[in-house]
Design an enzyme around this catalytic site. Structure first.
Site, PDB file in Angstrom:
ATOM      1  N   CYS A   1     -12.354  17.736 -30.845  1.00 15.36           N
ATOM      2  CA  CYS A   1     -13.078  17.427 -29.521  1.00 15.36           C
ATOM      3  C   CYS A   1     -14.100  16.780 -30.609  1.00 15.36           C
ATOM      4  CB  CYS A   1     -13.526  18.091 -28.638  1.00 15.36           C
ATOM      5  SG  CYS A   1     -14.226  19.478 -28.753  1.00 15.36           S
TER       6      CYS A   1
ATOM      7  N   ARG B   1     -13.983  21.973 -26.413  1.00 19.77           N
ATOM      8  CA  ARG B   1     -12.946  21.350 -25.719  1.00 19.77           C
ATOM      9  C   ARG B   1     -11.426  22.470 -27.165  1.00 19.77           C
ATOM     10  NH1 ARG B   1     -14.166  16.303 -24.448  1.00 19.77           N
ATOM     11  NH2 ARG B   1     -15.048  16.650 -26.172  1.00 19.77           N
TER      12      ARG B   1
ATOM     13  N   ASP C   1     -15.942  16.058 -21.196  1.00 18.16           N
ATOM     14  CA  ASP C   1     -16.476  17.458 -22.638  1.00 18.16           C
ATOM     15  C   ASP C   1     -18.019  18.024 -21.083  1.00 18.16           C
ATOM     16  OD1 ASP C   1     -18.328  18.842 -24.043  1.00 18.16           O
ATOM     17  OD2 ASP C   1     -18.986  17.268 -25.402  1.00 18.16           O
TER      18      ASP C   1
END
Length: 166
Positions: free
Chosen positions: A16, A22, A134
């Protein structure tokens, strides 16, 4: 059942933007699912970032809190992806299109590009979602949504990896 004695370890890396929300969550979820299947000897799982902002840091406290409510422990330290990781990992799973473009731009050949997979392609319950958004600048609900998507994708990813190994 996986015939583990005749196979090498499958090395999986989740990516990520900053490696604090994440991707460490995906790492923890995947490890948990692998452990439930009794396959920890068959898989190695890690996570990394596109950028350098959080190298050496623990995951975001909000993600750790939300993950802990679901039984996951996020304790990996942030690291930044670079082209040498293609040598270490069999699969590189990205959370969104920005991650995909960044990682594939570092690939030196088609074989390396072929290792890069999108998490969205493994959604089952959440088919049609374009990415794992996100949650960093979002609310508590955004962290839960990210975890819902990650759990969904990781379940299908693991089944795919198991089928591929057999």
């Amino acid at each position: 059942m996986v015939k583990s004695e005749s196979y090498k370890t499958t090395n999986i890396l989740f990516i990520c933007l900053g490696n604090i929300c994440r991707s460490p969550a995906a790492e923890a979820v995947m490890r948990h699912l692998i452990d439930l299947q009794g396959l920890s000897h068959c898989f190695s799982v890690a996570s990394a970032a596109i950028g350098p902002w959080h190298v050496g840091e623990l995951p975001d406290s909000r993600m750790r809190r939300h993950a802990a409510r679901r039984g996951y422990q996020l304790n990996s330290r942030g690291q930044q992806f670079n082209a040498s990781y293609f040598n270490r990992f069999d699969y590189v799973i990205v959370m969104d299109e920005e991650n995909y473009r960044a990682v594939t731009s570092m690939a030196r050949n088609e074989e390396e590009r072929g290792k890069v997979l999108r998490m969205r392609d493994y959604f089952n319950t959440y088919k049609g979602r374009h990415s794992v958004p996100d949650p960093y600048y979002g609310s508590d609900r955004d962290f839960d949504i990210a975890l819902d998507l990650i759990e969904d994708g990781c379940q299908q990813l693991l089944q795919s990896f198991i089928r591929h190994r057999n």
